[in-house]
Write a protein that holds these residues in place. Structure first.
Motif, PDB file in Angstrom:
ATOM      1  N   PRO A 275     -30.621   5.037  17.184  1.00  0.00           N
ATOM      2  CA  PRO A 275     -30.441   4.763  18.614  1.00  0.00           C
ATOM      3  C   PRO A 275     -29.198   5.485  19.139  1.00  0.00           C
ATOM      4  CG  PRO A 275     -30.917   2.737  17.422  1.00  0.00           C
ATOM      5  CD  PRO A 275     -30.694   3.806  16.386  1.00  0.00           C
ATOM      6  N   LEU A 276     -29.322   6.065  20.320  1.00  0.00           N
ATOM      7  CA  LEU A 276     -28.229   6.865  20.868  1.00  0.00           C
ATOM      8  C   LEU A 276     -27.183   6.033  21.596  1.00  0.00           C
ATOM      9  CD1 LEU A 276     -30.347   9.868  22.164  1.00  0.00           C
ATOM     10  CD2 LEU A 276     -29.097   9.666  19.994  1.00  0.00           C
ATOM     11  N   GLY A 277     -27.579   4.882  22.127  1.00  0.00           N
ATOM     12  CA  GLY A 277     -26.619   4.027  22.820  1.00  0.00           C
ATOM     13  C   GLY A 277     -26.046   4.659  24.082  1.00  0.00           C
ATOM     14  N   ILE A 278     -26.839   5.484  24.747  1.00  0.00           N
ATOM     15  CA  ILE A 278     -26.401   6.127  25.985  1.00  0.00           C
ATOM     16  C   ILE A 278     -27.355   5.695  27.093  1.00  0.00           C
ATOM     17  CG2 ILE A 278     -26.036   8.321  27.176  1.00  0.00           C
ATOM     18  CD1 ILE A 278     -25.589   9.609  24.410  1.00  0.00           C
ATOM     19  N   ASP A 279     -26.802   5.126  28.154  1.00  0.00           N
ATOM     20  CA  ASP A 279     -27.642   4.688  29.275  1.00  0.00           C
ATOM     21  C   ASP A 279     -28.456   5.847  29.819  1.00  0.00           C
ATOM     22  OD1 ASP A 279     -26.706   2.104  29.123  1.00  0.00           O
ATOM     23  OD2 ASP A 279     -25.167   2.395  30.655  1.00  0.00           O
ATOM     24  N   GLY A 280     -29.742   5.599  30.031  1.00  0.00           N
ATOM     25  CA  GLY A 280     -30.613   6.581  30.656  1.00  0.00           C
ATOM     26  C   GLY A 280     -31.316   7.529  29.709  1.00  0.00           C
ATOM     27  N   VAL A 281     -30.982   7.500  28.406  1.00  0.00           N
ATOM     28  CA  VAL A 281     -31.677   8.347  27.436  1.00  0.00           C
ATOM     29  C   VAL A 281     -32.044   7.516  26.216  1.00  0.00           C
ATOM     30  CG1 VAL A 281     -30.574  10.496  28.176  1.00  0.00           C
ATOM     31  CG2 VAL A 281     -29.577   9.188  26.309  1.00  0.00           C
ATOM     32  N   SER A 282     -33.152   7.896  25.611  1.00  0.00           N
ATOM     33  CA  SER A 282     -33.641   7.146  24.459  1.00  0.00           C
ATOM     34  C   SER A 282     -34.520   8.056  23.622  1.00  0.00           C
ATOM     35  CB  SER A 282     -34.448   5.940  24.948  1.00  0.00           C
ATOM     36  OG  SER A 282     -35.081   5.299  23.873  1.00  0.00           O
ATOM     37  N   LEU A 283     -34.662   7.699  22.372  1.00  0.00           N
ATOM     38  CA  LEU A 283     -35.586   8.412  21.495  1.00  0.00           C
ATOM     39  C   LEU A 283     -36.983   7.816  21.560  1.00  0.00           C
ATOM     40  CD1 LEU A 283     -33.290   8.992  18.379  1.00  0.00           C
ATOM     41  CD2 LEU A 283     -33.807  10.563  20.268  1.00  0.00           C
ATOM     42  N   ASP A 284     -37.135   6.690  22.264  1.00  0.00           N
ATOM     43  CA  ASP A 284     -38.459   6.077  22.432  1.00  0.00           C
ATOM     44  C   ASP A 284     -39.391   7.070  23.117  1.00  0.00           C
ATOM     45  OD1 ASP A 284     -37.366   3.781  21.373  1.00  0.00           O
ATOM     46  OD2 ASP A 284     -37.154   2.768  23.314  1.00  0.00           O
ATOM     47  N   GLY A 285     -40.602   7.158  22.630  1.00  0.00           N
ATOM     48  CA  GLY A 285     -41.592   8.040  23.233  1.00  0.00           C
ATOM     49  C   GLY A 285     -41.417   9.512  22.884  1.00  0.00           C
ATOM     50  N   THR A 286     -40.517   9.821  21.940  1.00  0.00           N
ATOM     51  CA  THR A 286     -40.328  11.203  21.492  1.00  0.00           C
ATOM     52  C   THR A 286     -40.922  11.352  20.094  1.00  0.00           C
ATOM     53  OG1 THR A 286     -38.189  10.877  20.373  1.00  0.00           O
ATOM     54  CG2 THR A 286     -38.138  11.275  22.773  1.00  0.00           C
ATOM     55  N   ALA A 287     -40.852  12.539  19.553  1.00  0.00           N
ATOM     56  CA  ALA A 287     -41.349  12.802  18.201  1.00  0.00           C
ATOM     57  C   ALA A 287     -40.351  12.388  17.122  1.00  0.00           C
ATOM     58  CB  ALA A 287     -41.676  14.285  18.053  1.00  0.00           C
ATOM     59  N   VAL A 288     -39.264  11.745  17.516  1.00  0.00           N
ATOM     60  CA  VAL A 288     -38.229  11.324  16.571  1.00  0.00           C
ATOM     61  C   VAL A 288     -38.513   9.904  16.113  1.00  0.00           C
ATOM     62  CG1 VAL A 288     -35.759  10.975  16.229  1.00  0.00           C
ATOM     63  CG2 VAL A 288     -36.568  12.821  17.735  1.00  0.00           C
ATOM     64  N   GLU A 289     -38.634   9.717  14.795  1.00  0.00           N
ATOM     65  CA  GLU A 289     -38.902   8.387  14.246  1.00  0.00           C
ATOM     66  C   GLU A 289     -37.600   7.634  14.004  1.00  0.00           C
ATOM     67  OE1 GLU A 289     -42.103   7.792  11.331  1.00  0.00           O
ATOM     68  OE2 GLU A 289     -42.203   9.998  11.276  1.00  0.00           O
ATOM     69  N   THR A 290     -37.611   6.362  14.362  1.00  0.00           N
ATOM     70  CA  THR A 290     -36.492   5.461  14.113  1.00  0.00           C
ATOM     71  C   THR A 290     -37.062   4.152  13.593  1.00  0.00           C
ATOM     72  OG1 THR A 290     -36.542   4.559  16.361  1.00  0.00           O
ATOM     73  CG2 THR A 290     -35.088   6.439  15.985  1.00  0.00           C
ATOM     74  N   PRO A 291     -36.291   3.368  12.895  1.00  0.00           N
ATOM     75  CA  PRO A 291     -34.989   3.648  12.310  1.00  0.00           C
ATOM     76  C   PRO A 291     -35.142   4.503  11.056  1.00  0.00           C
ATOM     77  CG  PRO A 291     -35.680   1.473  11.625  1.00  0.00           C
ATOM     78  CD  PRO A 291     -36.761   2.008  12.540  1.00  0.00           C
ATOM     79  N   PRO A 292     -34.041   5.098  10.606  1.00  0.00           N
ATOM     80  CA  PRO A 292     -34.127   5.927   9.410  1.00  0.00           C
ATOM     81  C   PRO A 292     -34.405   5.082   8.168  1.00  0.00           C
ATOM     82  CG  PRO A 292     -31.847   5.690  10.104  1.00  0.00           C
ATOM     83  CD  PRO A 292     -32.693   5.035  11.154  1.00  0.00           C
ATOM     84  N   THR A 293     -35.209   5.621   7.301  1.00  0.00           N
ATOM     85  CA  THR A 293     -35.473   5.019   5.991  1.00  0.00           C
ATOM     86  C   THR A 293     -35.254   6.115   4.957  1.00  0.00           C
ATOM     87  OG1 THR A 293     -37.805   5.657   5.977  1.00  0.00           O
ATOM     88  CG2 THR A 293     -37.263   3.502   6.971  1.00  0.00           C
TER      89      THR A 293
END
Length: 167
Positions: free
Chosen positions: A43-61
């Motif tokens: 998670p980036l923790g920046i208002d207005g941006v997110s990795l949700d809905g992108t090709a980036v998987e979270t959380p890391p395993t």
């Protein structure tokens, strides 16, 4: 544009580190252009941006880290003079995500770009007082320990910085 920001961009150019300046509205497209899937992030923790809905998987395993070509993290601060990213440790796994995959995409807010190391002392002092730590990362990983300069041994072979413009 601030002097620190233009210095940071020049420092990144000198290091041959790619960078993209983007707005929160353009973040998704800028991120898509910067990553080489599969990608893992925190998670980036920046208002207005997110990795949700992108090709980036979270959380890391562990599996995602092993398979990822790209790791996406926030840089808590950046040091303009050297093109340095200050990557803060946290329970979400920012450090391993920034160091393990062959490509690191760092997201930094333009207000977090500081002119020099001395300017980062307040940020670092507060982190250290709370028991946290930070890694200073300048360019791609490289070492001369093996008799010749080798890149990507102790961290990413490629780095791209997304500089988030603030409204």
């Amino acid at each position: 544009m601030s002097t620190a920001l233009s210095t940071f961009e020049s420092s990144l150019d000198r290091l041959e580190v790619g960078w993209t300046r983007t707005t929160p509205d353009g973040f998704g497209d800028a991120l898509a252009s910067a990553i080489d899937p599969p990608a893992v992030g925190v998670p980036l923790g920046i208002d207005g941006v997110s990795l949700d809905g992108t090709a980036v998987e979270t959380p890391p395993t562990p599996r995602l880290l092993r398979e990822a070509n790209t790791g996406v993290t926030r840089a808590g601060k950046a040091i303009a003079r050297y093109g340095t990213l200050v990557v803060d440790s946290d329970p979400e796994g920012t450090e391993p995500v920034s160091l393990y995959p062959p490509t690191h995409v760092a997201v930094v807010r333009e207000s977090d770009v500081l002119p020099d190391v001395e300017s980062a002392s307040d940020h670092l002092g507060a982190r250290f007082a709370d028991g946290g730590s930070s890694v200073f990362a300048t360019g791609v990983s490289s070492t001369g320990d093996m008799g010749a300069l080798v890149e990507g041994v102790h961290g990413p072979k490629h780095v791209h910085v997304l500089i988030l413009e603030e409204r």
